[in-house]
Enzyme design. Structure first.
Site, PDB file in Angstrom:
ATOM      1  N   GLY A  30     -11.348   5.479 -16.066  1.00  0.00           N
ATOM      2  CA  GLY A  30     -12.439   5.146 -15.145  1.00  0.00           C
ATOM      3  C   GLY A  30     -13.241   6.385 -14.781  1.00  0.00           C
ATOM      4  O   GLY A  30     -14.465   6.325 -14.626  1.00  0.00           O
ATOM      5  N   ASN A  50     -11.491   2.175  -2.738  1.00  0.00           N
ATOM      6  CA  ASN A  50     -10.076   2.278  -3.093  1.00  0.00           C
ATOM      7  C   ASN A  50      -9.155   2.597  -1.924  1.00  0.00           C
ATOM      8  O   ASN A  50      -7.958   2.446  -2.023  1.00  0.00           O
ATOM      9  CB  ASN A  50      -9.889   3.323  -4.199  1.00  0.00           C
ATOM     10  N   GLN A  57     -11.866  -0.792  -8.743  1.00  0.00           N
ATOM     11  CA  GLN A  57     -10.973  -1.530  -7.833  1.00  0.00           C
ATOM     12  C   GLN A  57     -11.422  -2.977  -7.631  1.00  0.00           C
ATOM     13  O   GLN A  57     -10.752  -3.734  -6.930  1.00  0.00           O
ATOM     14  CB  GLN A  57     -10.889  -0.827  -6.466  1.00  0.00           C
ATOM     15  N   SER A  84     -11.429   0.433 -15.297  1.00  0.00           N
ATOM     16  CA  SER A  84     -10.238   1.162 -15.724  1.00  0.00           C
ATOM     17  C   SER A  84      -9.106   0.158 -15.907  1.00  0.00           C
ATOM     18  O   SER A  84      -8.948  -0.758 -15.090  1.00  0.00           O
ATOM     19  CB  SER A  84      -9.851   2.193 -14.659  1.00  0.00           C
ATOM     20  N   ALA A  85      -8.301   0.344 -16.977  1.00  0.00           N
ATOM     21  CA  ALA A  85      -7.278  -0.655 -17.303  1.00  0.00           C
ATOM     22  C   ALA A  85      -6.055  -0.604 -16.395  1.00  0.00           C
ATOM     23  O   ALA A  85      -5.441  -1.628 -16.108  1.00  0.00           O
ATOM     24  CB  ALA A  85      -6.831  -0.471 -18.757  1.00  0.00           C
ATOM     25  N   HIS A  86      -5.709   0.608 -15.923  1.00  0.00           N
ATOM     26  CA  HIS A  86      -4.392   0.716 -15.275  1.00  0.00           C
ATOM     27  C   HIS A  86      -4.343   0.182 -13.850  1.00  0.00           C
ATOM     28  O   HIS A  86      -3.300   0.229 -13.210  1.00  0.00           O
ATOM     29  CB  HIS A  86      -3.856   2.153 -15.368  1.00  0.00           C
ATOM     30  N   THR A 114     -11.397   8.869 -32.654  1.00  0.00           N
ATOM     31  CA  THR A 114     -10.651   7.721 -33.191  1.00  0.00           C
ATOM     32  C   THR A 114     -10.206   6.817 -32.045  1.00  0.00           C
ATOM     33  O   THR A 114      -9.651   7.293 -31.060  1.00  0.00           O
ATOM     34  CB  THR A 114      -9.432   8.209 -34.004  1.00  0.00           C
ATOM     35  N   CYS A 118      -5.266  10.276  -4.884  1.00  0.00           N
ATOM     36  CA  CYS A 118      -5.916  11.449  -5.468  1.00  0.00           C
ATOM     37  C   CYS A 118      -6.023  12.611  -4.483  1.00  0.00           C
ATOM     38  O   CYS A 118      -6.389  13.701  -4.864  1.00  0.00           O
ATOM     39  CB  CYS A 118      -7.309  11.084  -5.952  1.00  0.00           C
TER      40      CYS A 118
HETATM   41  N1  PLP Z   1     -12.772   4.776  -9.237  1.00  0.00           N
HETATM   42  C1  PLP Z   1     -11.958   4.215  -8.332  1.00  0.00           C
HETATM   43  C2  PLP Z   1     -12.541   3.396  -7.229  1.00  0.00           C
HETATM   44  C3  PLP Z   1     -10.575   4.401  -8.421  1.00  0.00           C
HETATM   45  O1  PLP Z   1      -9.773   3.848  -7.516  1.00  0.00           O
HETATM   46  C4  PLP Z   1     -10.067   5.180  -9.482  1.00  0.00           C
HETATM   47  C5  PLP Z   1      -8.622   5.463  -9.580  1.00  0.00           C
HETATM   48  O2  PLP Z   1      -7.940   5.581  -8.584  1.00  0.00           O
HETATM   49  C6  PLP Z   1     -10.971   5.735 -10.408  1.00  0.00           C
HETATM   50  C7  PLP Z   1     -12.319   5.509 -10.254  1.00  0.00           C
HETATM   51  C8  PLP Z   1     -10.512   6.578 -11.546  1.00  0.00           C
HETATM   52  O3  PLP Z   1      -9.944   5.782 -12.564  1.00  0.00           O
HETATM   53  P1  PLP Z   1      -8.983   6.487 -13.642  1.00  0.00           P
HETATM   54  O4  PLP Z   1      -7.687   6.734 -12.948  1.00  0.00           O
HETATM   55  O5  PLP Z   1      -8.862   5.483 -14.747  1.00  0.00           O
HETATM   56  O6  PLP Z   1      -9.654   7.724 -14.080  1.00  0.00           O
END
Ligand code: PLP
Length: 375
Positions: A69, A149, A177, A197-199, A236, A321
């Site tokens: 992301g 988030n 989110q 973002s996938a995770h 790739t 973070c």
């Molecule tokens: N944007 C938001 C709102 C997020 O919560 C996060 C991850 O916590 C990200 C971006 C970043 O995503 P990634 O962990 O895939 O870099």
């Protein structure tokens, strides 16, 4: 273990892990190779892109895979500014964006861009009127996230898009989110760039996507190399990650209503249990079903998180973070120091149970009983 930190990352369902293992060991070809194994890998990437595009409501060719992301956010900002390079060097964003946007904005500021950071109100919300009030002729880009988030507040991206319809400024939204958590589609949202973002939805870490729709032109590359991703994001393709992303989307979509209402029920039940802890206050607006932010003023969140962590309860102090720094989101919301320092984020997923929440409530109560307020 009681995992209550789904906004930080999510467990990968077995079906997703199995699909990824199959791709790594059997369908492991390079999508650029010209023999059957390569063609199967190409086919897999195409089908995966289509699955995610369908869930987002865009065309497959409008979706580019990225490494996460964060990359999608950085790319979107740079691409929009390049596209609008003749419009001007003014950017509007919010003071509560994820650092993937905020730190990129800081870098752009050093390169000569002028940035307006919109402050949220006490509930953590930003309005379209604030954007209207700061919009200028030379505004090239507006970047406003879909769901915050830390607080779960949902921002009025549709209204902002309507406001920008006949203006040159392009609109980016970080929907990391929000995707498959709050209802929206690329078609109805009206943003020009959307990051995913996938995770955060049961997919693997290390894969995200940037969707370029609306008035967005194909984004200017940040990398140069082979012709992958229409030549715009070469390298790739990480086929197992891509297949895992698509499988996670498929699973969430199959059970979307059920999952969203389960997460909302968890959030409501958690609030019901936690409000019994004397002195505990609710922070922000939990518009999104999966995030609840609460504070125990006077009790530092770092201590709460590590105390609960020892009992196997995983929550986070604001955003994962921050690593101990005061949260820029809570500061921007104007929370007093005590409340901000005592804020923890609890977040839910399809796997969350009532027992997880009961364990959290009991542990918080115990923390409060055993510890003295420190602030
Ligand atoms: N944007 C938001 C709102 C997020 O919560 C996060 C991850 O916590 C990200 C971006 C970043 O995503 P990634 O962990 O895939 O870099």
């Amino acid at each position: 273990m009681h995992y209550l930190d789904h906004a930080a990352t999510t467990p990968v369902p077995r079906a997703v892990a199995e699909e990824m293992a199959r791709v790594l060991t059997e369908d492991f070809g390079n999508p650029s190779s010209q023999y059957a194994l390569g063609r199967a890998a190409r086919d897999l990437v195409d089908r995966s892109r289509q699955t995610i595009a369908n869930a987002l409501g865009c065309e497959a060719k409008q979706l580019y895979f990225t490494s996460c992301g964060t990359e999608a956010d950085n790319w979107a900002l740079r691409a929009a500014l390049h596209q609008n390079r003749r419009t001007g060097r003014h950017i509007i964003t919010t003071a509560v964006e994820h650092s993937a946007v905020l730190q990129c904005a800081k870098a752009l500021e050093q390169e000569g861009y002028e940035i307006t950071y919109l402050k949220p109100d006490r509930s953590g919300r930003v309005t379209a009127a604030q954007v209207a009030g700061t919009l200028r002729e030379d505004t090239a880009l507006v970047s406003v996230m879909l769901v915050n988030n830390e607080t779960g507040a949902r921002f009025p991206v549709e209204e902002i898009a309507a406001l920008l319809r006949d203006k040159p400024a392009l609109l980016h939204t970080d929907a990391v989110q929000g995707f498959l958590k709050v209802p929206f589609s690329a078609k109805t949202l009206g943003a020009d760039f959307i990051s995913l973002s996938a995770h955060k939805i049961g997919g693997p870490k290390g894969i995200g996507a940037l969707c370029a729709v609306g008035r967005a032109k194909p984004p200017r590359p940040m990398l140069y190399g082979g012709g992958q991703e229409a030549g715009l994001r070469p390298g790739t393709e990480p086929t197992a990650q891509i297949a895992g992303f698509a499988k996670a989307v498929e699973l969430r979509q199959e059970h979307l209503e059920e999952t969203v209402s389960h997460m909302s029920a968890c959030r409501d039940y958690a609030w019901e249990r936690l409000r019994a802890v004397e002195g505990l206050v609710f922070v922000g607006e939990a518009d999104a079903p999966h995030i609840l932010s609460v504070s125990l003023p006077g009790y530092p969140s770092q201590n709460i998180v590590s105390d609960l962590g020892e009992k196997g309860i995983c929550i986070s102090a604001g955003s994962a973070c921050h690593r101990g720094k005061a949260s820029h989101v809570l500061t921007a919301m104007g929370l007093d120091k005590k409340t901000a320092a005592g804020t923890v984020r609890v977040s839910f997923g399809p796997e969350t149970t009532r027992e997880d929440i009961d364990a959290l409530a009991d542990a918080l109560l115990e923390h409060k009983t055993r510890r003295f307020p420190m602030l």
